[in-house]
Design a protein around this motif. Structure first.
Motif, PDB file in Angstrom:
ATOM      1  N   LEU A  85       0.802  -1.217   0.000  1.00 24.94           N
ATOM      2  CA  LEU A  85       0.000   0.000   0.000  1.00 24.94           C
ATOM      3  C   LEU A  85       0.843   1.279   0.000  1.00 24.94           C
ATOM      4  O   LEU A  85       0.562   2.223  -0.742  1.00 24.94           O
ATOM      5  N   GLU A  86       1.887   1.287   0.816  1.00 22.51           N
ATOM      6  CA  GLU A  86       2.708   2.494   0.940  1.00 22.51           C
ATOM      7  C   GLU A  86       3.333   2.878  -0.409  1.00 22.51           C
ATOM      8  O   GLU A  86       3.264   4.015  -0.854  1.00 22.51           O
ATOM      9  N   ASP A  87       3.891   1.862  -1.061  1.00 23.00           N
ATOM     10  CA  ASP A  87       4.519   2.104  -2.354  1.00 23.00           C
ATOM     11  C   ASP A  87       3.475   2.485  -3.402  1.00 23.00           C
ATOM     12  O   ASP A  87       3.702   3.372  -4.229  1.00 23.00           O
ATOM     13  N   ALA A  88       2.328   1.840  -3.336  1.00 24.89           N
ATOM     14  CA  ALA A  88       1.273   2.097  -4.325  1.00 24.89           C
ATOM     15  C   ALA A  88       0.789   3.540  -4.219  1.00 24.89           C
ATOM     16  O   ALA A  88       0.615   4.233  -5.214  1.00 24.89           O
ATOM     17  N   ARG A  89       0.593   4.001  -3.001  1.00 27.52           N
ATOM     18  CA  ARG A  89       0.083   5.373  -2.861  1.00 27.52           C
ATOM     19  C   ARG A  89       1.147   6.402  -3.262  1.00 27.52           C
ATOM     20  O   ARG A  89       0.841   7.463  -3.773  1.00 27.52           O
ATOM     21  N   ASN A  90       2.414   6.064  -3.066  1.00 29.57           N
ATOM     22  CA  ASN A  90       3.478   6.971  -3.522  1.00 29.57           C
ATOM     23  C   ASN A  90       3.492   7.078  -5.044  1.00 29.57           C
ATOM     24  O   ASN A  90       3.670   8.161  -5.603  1.00 29.57           O
ATOM     25  N   PHE A  91       3.316   5.944  -5.672  1.00 28.49           N
ATOM     26  CA  PHE A  91       3.289   5.913  -7.141  1.00 28.49           C
ATOM     27  C   PHE A  91       2.126   6.777  -7.638  1.00 28.49           C
ATOM     28  O   PHE A  91       2.282   7.603  -8.543  1.00 28.49           O
ATOM     29  N   LEU A  92       0.979   6.607  -7.012  1.00 32.79           N
ATOM     30  CA  LEU A  92      -0.209   7.386  -7.388  1.00 32.79           C
ATOM     31  C   LEU A  92       0.059   8.890  -7.244  1.00 32.79           C
ATOM     32  O   LEU A  92      -0.273   9.686  -8.130  1.00 32.79           O
ATOM     33  N   GLU A  93       0.684   9.256  -6.140  1.00 29.36           N
ATOM     34  CA  GLU A  93       0.944  10.683  -5.899  1.00 29.36           C
ATOM     35  C   GLU A  93       1.926  11.227  -6.941  1.00 29.36           C
ATOM     36  O   GLU A  93       1.753  12.326  -7.460  1.00 29.36           O
ATOM     37  N   TYR A  94       2.958  10.439  -7.236  1.00 32.19           N
ATOM     38  CA  TYR A  94       3.926  10.870  -8.255  1.00 32.19           C
ATOM     39  C   TYR A  94       3.226  11.101  -9.596  1.00 32.19           C
ATOM     40  O   TYR A  94       3.459  12.094 -10.282  1.00 32.19           O
ATOM     41  N   VAL A  95       2.361  10.202  -9.941  1.00 36.28           N
ATOM     42  CA  VAL A  95       1.725  10.236 -11.260  1.00 36.28           C
ATOM     43  C   VAL A  95       0.621  11.293 -11.336  1.00 36.28           C
ATOM     44  O   VAL A  95       0.508  12.014 -12.328  1.00 36.28           O
ATOM     45  N   ASN A  96      -0.177  11.416 -10.286  1.00 38.39           N
ATOM     46  CA  ASN A  96      -1.426  12.189 -10.428  1.00 38.39           C
ATOM     47  C   ASN A  96      -1.529  13.483  -9.626  1.00 38.39           C
ATOM     48  O   ASN A  96      -2.504  14.213  -9.795  1.00 38.39           O
ATOM     49  N   PHE A  97      -0.590  13.772  -8.740  1.00 36.40           N
ATOM     50  CA  PHE A  97      -0.767  14.994  -7.946  1.00 36.40           C
ATOM     51  C   PHE A  97      -0.125  16.180  -8.679  1.00 36.40           C
ATOM     52  O   PHE A  97       0.978  16.068  -9.214  1.00 36.40           O
ATOM     53  N   PRO A  98      -0.824  17.347  -8.708  1.00 35.07           N
ATOM     54  CA  PRO A  98      -0.328  18.465  -9.523  1.00 35.07           C
ATOM     55  C   PRO A  98       1.077  18.953  -9.130  1.00 35.07           C
ATOM     56  O   PRO A  98       1.919  19.172 -10.005  1.00 35.07           O
ATOM     57  N   GLY A  99       1.337  19.148  -7.837  1.00 31.97           N
ATOM     58  CA  GLY A  99       2.648  19.668  -7.451  1.00 31.97           C
ATOM     59  C   GLY A  99       2.619  20.201  -6.032  1.00 31.97           C
ATOM     60  O   GLY A  99       1.552  20.329  -5.424  1.00 31.97           O
ATOM     61  N   GLY A 100       3.806  20.512  -5.497  1.00 34.46           N
ATOM     62  CA  GLY A 100       3.878  21.059  -4.151  1.00 34.46           C
ATOM     63  C   GLY A 100       4.104  20.004  -3.089  1.00 34.46           C
ATOM     64  O   GLY A 100       4.126  20.306  -1.894  1.00 34.46           O
ATOM     65  N   THR A 101       4.250  18.744  -3.487  1.00 33.13           N
ATOM     66  CA  THR A 101       4.640  17.692  -2.536  1.00 33.13           C
ATOM     67  C   THR A 101       5.950  17.099  -3.061  1.00 33.13           C
ATOM     68  O   THR A 101       6.280  17.250  -4.246  1.00 33.13           O
ATOM     69  N   LEU A 155       6.848  14.111  -3.844  1.00 35.02           N
ATOM     70  CA  LEU A 155       6.752  13.178  -4.969  1.00 35.02           C
ATOM     71  C   LEU A 155       6.303  13.864  -6.255  1.00 35.02           C
ATOM     72  O   LEU A 155       6.854  13.613  -7.321  1.00 35.02           O
ATOM     73  N   SER A 156       5.311  14.743  -6.132  1.00 37.75           N
ATOM     74  CA  SER A 156       4.835  15.397  -7.366  1.00 37.75           C
ATOM     75  C   SER A 156       5.890  16.370  -7.891  1.00 37.75           C
ATOM     76  O   SER A 156       6.051  16.519  -9.112  1.00 37.75           O
ATOM     77  N   ASP A 157       6.632  16.990  -6.985  1.00 41.18           N
ATOM     78  CA  ASP A 157       7.703  17.890  -7.447  1.00 41.18           C
ATOM     79  C   ASP A 157       8.847  17.099  -8.085  1.00 41.18           C
ATOM     80  O   ASP A 157       9.553  17.598  -8.964  1.00 41.18           O
ATOM     81  N   ARG A 158       9.003  15.884  -7.637  1.00 43.94           N
ATOM     82  CA  ARG A 158      10.031  15.036  -8.263  1.00 43.94           C
ATOM     83  C   ARG A 158       9.647  14.778  -9.727  1.00 43.94           C
ATOM     84  O   ARG A 158      10.491  14.822 -10.614  1.00 43.94           O
ATOM     85  N   ARG A 159       8.357  14.523  -9.942  1.00 45.08           N
ATOM     86  CA  ARG A 159       7.896  14.328 -11.325  1.00 45.08           C
ATOM     87  C   ARG A 159       8.167  15.579 -12.146  1.00 45.08           C
ATOM     88  O   ARG A 159       8.650  15.509 -13.283  1.00 45.08           O
ATOM     89  N   ARG A 160       7.853  16.732 -11.546  1.00 45.95           N
ATOM     90  CA  ARG A 160       8.053  17.984 -12.284  1.00 45.95           C
ATOM     91  C   ARG A 160       9.532  18.192 -12.592  1.00 45.95           C
ATOM     92  O   ARG A 160       9.891  18.625 -13.694  1.00 45.95           O
ATOM     93  N   ALA A 161      10.362  17.859 -11.615  1.00 44.72           N
ATOM     94  CA  ALA A 161      11.810  17.995 -11.852  1.00 44.72           C
ATOM     95  C   ALA A 161      12.265  17.042 -12.950  1.00 44.72           C
ATOM     96  O   ALA A 161      13.235  17.314 -13.668  1.00 44.72           O
ATOM     97  N   ASN A 162      11.564  15.943 -13.102  1.00 47.58           N
ATOM     98  CA  ASN A 162      11.915  14.981 -14.158  1.00 47.58           C
ATOM     99  C   ASN A 162      11.341  15.369 -15.516  1.00 47.58           C
ATOM    100  O   ASN A 162      11.414  14.583 -16.464  1.00 47.58           O
ATOM    101  N   GLY A 163      10.730  16.560 -15.584  1.00 51.53           N
ATOM    102  CA  GLY A 163      10.332  17.062 -16.904  1.00 51.53           C
ATOM    103  C   GLY A 163       8.854  17.060 -17.197  1.00 51.53           C
ATOM    104  O   GLY A 163       8.435  17.532 -18.252  1.00 51.53           O
TER     105      GLY A 163
END
Ligand code: AHR
Length: 503
Positions: free
Chosen positions: A131-147, A149-157
């Motif tokens: 569950l922990e890993d799954a929810r992190n993946f979800l946040e990386y993929v679907n959260f707009p920004g400001g956290t 994990l989501s900022d990591r996605r943004r930093a990745n382009g």
């Protein structure tokens, strides 16, 4: 043989969910590496994706694609595929005894899916992780920004969230081969908690829980009952998987497996209804048939190779050569999905490129389309709209897996907006032509606009890099409107797509 068919505009099974024509691709064999992705190939774009493969994919108009596994996902660390490619770790893929270089990760695959015009349907690892890993993946993929994990996605382009709605809660968790395999109640509870967390994040997410790996599993269909009793209210779909083959070289029995699949769907639909009633639940759960295809031509060979492998990178694995018989089978199976589209909302051909796939990509060489590409394409292009309840009256046969199987296999789809009625027909008779007589009720001025046919090939005939499009649809003849009915003659072992303009 004579075959009468009745189609009535108002006898509707359901409006087909376009996702009935979805696909699956896994980090396995040469599906991703030297399949969709081959930097250095003359057809590769700046990101390393093959444009020739992409074109064949785009031509299928696939609505959704399940990724990244399959058995692979049950020991996959999604974070390994992020950031600069030269910094990504190389890992052992325990499911397929290969090396995973992680040169394609979620952000790369998303670029490809966007170019292909396909929505992603992502699977989370509920095998080695949870569950922990799954929810992190979800946040990386679907959260707009400001956290983080989501900022990591943004930093990745990738600035914008991907907005992925379909999430598979693990893969084939009933299978003893699965890394992190679980018993039904244990998995059902984990799936429930994961689905709850996902819906807490976004209530519009669609959660897909694992059903049985196939209808031959010793735990089938008890698995479905137990799993659903743990998670019914929080999930939207239960997955079904089934692979087919004609090992006994009995063509009619092979085709009978489509009937058997109808029973499989019926059983799970009944199990869903049972659990819904037992729980006094309000919500509906539908079927997501997220792995289906023919897989048998080289199964034994794969078994041998698995033992011999020395953890290679992207080995050629499960590269089935499909023949004309398989194309007729796939056409019939898609007919069954259309007929059951009230319960089966999503279905994924497994897989898409190289690994048990309609598209092949030679390493450093050309891409080509297998025989099964065409019935899948026809259904995807023309099978959208309302599935109609078709009555077929004609000769039937008995075989090992089913009795009373119609020689003439028919489905009908009415596209109201486009003013088209499409009949998908397979004449499964080995030697006899079918004298077709279709009565059409409720349609004004029907006229035959297009007729595609696949016929006249030997059952064993295949396509290949040097026989590109040897087996493929051509324009048909011998069928037309006569006194308000659709009449004509269909050759033995033939597939027809009859497109009528209706008002
Ligand atoms: O599609 C090949 C494999 O078949 C998948 O990884 C697994 O889910 C199934 O058993």
């Amino acid at each position: 043989m004579e075959a009468r068919v009745a189609v009535h505009r108002d006898f509707r099974v359901s409006t087909i969910d376009n996702r009935l024509y979805s696909a699956f691709i896994e980090h396995m064999g040469r599906a991703i590496y030297s399949g969709i992705y081959e930097p250095g190939h003359p057809e590769a774009d700046a990101n390393g994706f093959r444009k020739d493969v992409l074109k064949f994919v785009q031509d299928l108009k696939i609505p959704a694609i399940r990724y990244p596994g399959g058995n692979f996902v049950s020991a996959y660390n999604w974070e390994d595929g992020l950031g600069p490619k030269d910094k990504r770790p190389v890992r052992l893929d325990l499911a397929w005894r290969s090396k995973e270089t992680n040169q394609v990760g979620i952000d790369d695959f998303a670029i490809w899916a966007e170019m292909a015009g396909i929505d992603m349907m992502l699977a989370v690892n509920l095998g080695s992780r949870g569950l922990e890993d799954a929810r992190n993946f979800l946040e990386y993929v679907n959260f707009p920004g400001g956290t983080t994990l989501s900022d990591r996605r943004r930093a990745n382009g990738r600035n914008e969230p991907y907005g992925v709605k379909m999430w598979c809660l693990g893969n084939e968790m009933d299978g003893p081969w699965q890394i992190g395999h679980k018993v039904a109640t244990e998995y059902g509870r984990l799936a429930n908690e994961t689905a709850k967390a996902f819906k807490g994040f976004d209530p519009t997410i669609e959660a897909i829980v694992c059903g049985s790996s196939n209808d031959g599993m010793p735990t089938y269909p008890e698995w479905e009952r137990q799993v659903l009793e743990e998670c019914y209210e929080n999930v939207d779909y239960i997955s079904l998987h089934k692979y087919f083959g004609n090992n006994s070289k009995d063509t009619l029995n092979y085709f009978g497996k489509i009937e058997e699949t109808g029973r499989y769907i019926q059983t799970i639909a009944g199990t869903i209804d049972y659990v819904k009633s037992k729980k006094r639940a309000k919500n509906d759960v539908h079927i997501c048939f997220d792995e289906w295809n023919v897989w048998y031509h080289i199964r034994e060979e794969d078994g041998r190779r698995i033992k011999e492998w020395d953890w290679p990178e992207a080995p050629a694995l499960l590269e089935e050569d499909y023949n004309f018989e398989d194309a007729l089978f796939v056409a019939g199976l898609l007919n069954e999905f259309i007929r059951r589209s009230d319960r089966v909302r999503i279905a994924c051909i497994a897989q898409l490129v190289n690994v048990i796939a309609p598209i092949r990509a030679e390493k450093g060489g050309p891409a080509w389309r297998q025989t099964i590409y065409y019935p899948y394409q026809m259904a995807s292009l023309y099978g959208r709209g309302d599935a109609l309840n078709v009555a077929v009256s004609g000769p039937t046969y008995d075989c090992r897996v089913a009795d009373d199987v119609n020689y003439l296999d028919v489905s009908a789809v009415h596209d109201k907006e486009g003013g088209m009625l499409t009949l998908f027909i397979v004449n499964r008779h080995l030697t006899e032509k079918a004298d077709l007589d279709v009565s059409l009720t409720g349609f004004a001025n029907p006229s035959l606009a297009e007729h595609f046919v696949m016929q006249g090939y030997g059952l064993e005939e295949t396509n290949g890099p040097d026989r590109q499009d040897h087996v493929k649809p051509t324009n048909g003849s011998g069928v037309g409107m006569e006194d308000g009915k659709l009449k004509g003659s269909l050759a033995p072992l033939s597939y027809h797509v009859l497109r009528l303009k209706v008002s």
